[in-house]
Design an enzyme around this catalytic site. Sequence first.
Site, PDB file in Angstrom:
ATOM      1  CD  GLU A  25      -2.760   1.298   2.431  1.00 15.32           C
ATOM      2  OE1 GLU A  25      -2.551   0.626   3.449  1.00 15.32           O
ATOM      3  OE2 GLU A  25      -3.789   1.976   2.246  1.00 15.32           O
ATOM      4  CB  CYS A 239      -7.153   3.027   4.553  1.00 13.53           C
ATOM      5  SG  CYS A 239      -7.504   2.053   6.017  1.00 13.53           S
ATOM      6  CG  ASN A 361      -8.777  -2.283   2.913  1.00 15.20           C
ATOM      7  OD1 ASN A 361      -8.128  -3.312   3.101  1.00 15.20           O
ATOM      8  ND2 ASN A 361      -8.656  -1.220   3.696  1.00 15.20           N
ATOM      9  CD  GLU A 362      -8.744  -2.677   7.860  1.00 21.70           C
ATOM     10  OE1 GLU A 362      -8.969  -1.495   8.120  1.00 21.70           O
ATOM     11  OE2 GLU A 362      -7.805  -3.309   8.348  1.00 21.70           O
TER      12      GLU A 362
END
Length: 729
Positions: A25, A239, A361-362
């Site tokens: 990331e 994120c 994502n998450e």
Amino acid sequence: MYNIRINAKEKLTDVSDSLYGLFFEDINRAGDGGLYAELLRNRAFEDGVIPEGCRYDPTSRTITSPTGWTTSFDGCEDEEITGWEASGSAVMTLTSQGTLNPNRKRALCVKFNGGSIRNTGFNGISVEKGKSYRFYMFAKCTVPTDITVSLAGGEGTYSSYTFTAEGDYKKYECELVSCGEDHNAWLSLHSPSDSQVTLGFVSLFPKDTFMGRENGLRADLVQRLLSLRPAFLRFPGGCIVEGFSRETAYRFKDTIGPVWERRSHCLLWNYTTTNGLGFHEYLQFCEDAGIDAMYVCNCGMSCQGRCPDYFDDDLINELLEDAEQAILYALSPADTPWGAKRAANGHPLPFDRLRYIEIGNENWGEEYFKRYDKFYKRLKKRFGQLTFIATDHTEKAGLDTEYVDEHFYSNPLFFAANAGMYDSLPKGIKIYCGEYASTIGCKEGTLYGALGEAAFLTGVERNQDRVTMTSYAPLLKNVNHVSWEPDLIAFDNYRSFVIPSYHVLKMFAENRGEYVCRCDIVTESTRRTESGCFMTEDGRKTFGENFSSVENDKIHIRFWDKETAGEDQDHYDWIAENNKSSVIHYNGWSQEVICEAPCEIRERNRVEITTRADSFRITLNGITVHEHTLPPIPDLFGVSSVDSEKSEIILKIVNFSEKRITADLACDLPLKGTARVTVLTAAEKNAKNSFEEPDAVCPQTITVTLKDGTLSVPPVSVNVICMETEGQR
Ligand code: AHR
């Protein structure tokens, strides 16, 4: 008593070829100036542009998103032009008019007047003697103007070239060969002229990148990655995929094509990327490295931990289309519209390394389930050959689920305590443990952190038929731009070092075997000692071992609260409502349900909590609802596999305790008398690596004699023991 008994003939499961992967990331400036080898900072002059829809507060130097998320924002364009300095009589200003193309929001207007401007890169540009650097700039000026570009530093000028620029934007490029070595060099542009020059985009790249790719990756960092023998790369986040607003959500389309035509992206980690490391480059890297690609797409919402924006149907559809087109870009033939774009960008053949798509994502809960379902149904129907990954337990919501991505950021003890987490995983669920790291108390990456992760990984390896993929997170950190710690690899503009966790992963990935066999370990354990205060929701704090009060019908009381918050939080919460009672341990960004029980709640309730070192008793209206002792932490953790080709048994043993342990070792196959042991340890458990001492914690390989059927295991150590067997099995 310590006893290790290996039953090599009893196969538990095949090893999973995809068990160890990478998660990249762009965090801690891991992209531009990091893995992505660009040497100039703010090459598009857009670093200081406030992201669309956000408000900037100059006093606190923060931005606030349309939904109210506030975060720091350094280098606002009203205050500075990040990365660039003018000297002598040169004057520079930013403009939003007449930029290079519609995707460029700014250009830099320079009146040199005999002076210079310079870019100092990411804390200095590192140049090496005899090495080549590719420079280009898009510039325009109304009259012919000589502009000299130089690589320079403390020792003078290392290389220079003069262009004569004239007319509308054109690309001016040259190769600069440095005659000096300097890790603190800069790039300067100078002109004797007083006419105005407008720069639309500039770039400086080392010619030596991984595989010599022009828009490529820093070779030494790639080497670090490949030494881990990864099976796949998950990208681009994290994120940053979610963003903190609809404008900052990740779209693949912004990351392909000529780099100067790609839109910049203000990342949720407080800086802007020019997206030079884009979808195409990630896939190219996977192809070059021979590993599988896992693309994470935005599923129609911004980050749920940051004042989420649940996008409307139009935007969800746009993002679904973006995901679909990303897949088409990667996989469709060159004679289709998206395949043709890929071919135009230099890759006529499909990138068939794309194997996995992660939907979001998450993201979690009802809002996620709706979006997941929509994305999954449409994408699976069209791309049935791909494997799809959910970020919550969508199977519990009755949705088709192939994989669930689970994340853990906690203290080392949490990982050790949960080494058996996957032993009881219901059959049929496949897990990708996509982000994990020991964080609390080991931000710089300690041996103790690595021990916790290694203990946890022994449990993962034992269950690798169901937990078939893992990736540590985050991967990279520019030591001068830190947003999150710890990170597997720390770098500056020319060096890097790795943390102990890196060595564990390398040791584990290098020693896989072909199947996991039964390995029974009898070990002593160490009791846990918890501590901390009691805290009620309305902020009443109590110290000591006992707490009692009268509460209404929703009970939420914290105990063993270390009074730390956010990523460092560590407390146990007793929550009772609707006649259900549970105790949950919040540890970093992870949660663990400690116990659950039915209970009878009244309007007013007499509650009592009694804690001891490792146990608690909770009483509600005189009735004991929970009486619990935390399980002790085993001293030894282990897993064993068999490599029939080499006639070898691989035993991975983690000694989490601070004492040397002598264990009896038995195996159902005859062993030769010696073993090759790779051990990672240090004099104390908080030992760590640094630029000054990069090898303070690094593995050593030795040959040991397996005497009298015993194994001596050093304190706080991770051991990979390869034992040859006599003959074939
Ligand atoms: O790895 C750092 C961050 O942790 C990732 O962006 C996110 O997925 C998680 O919260």
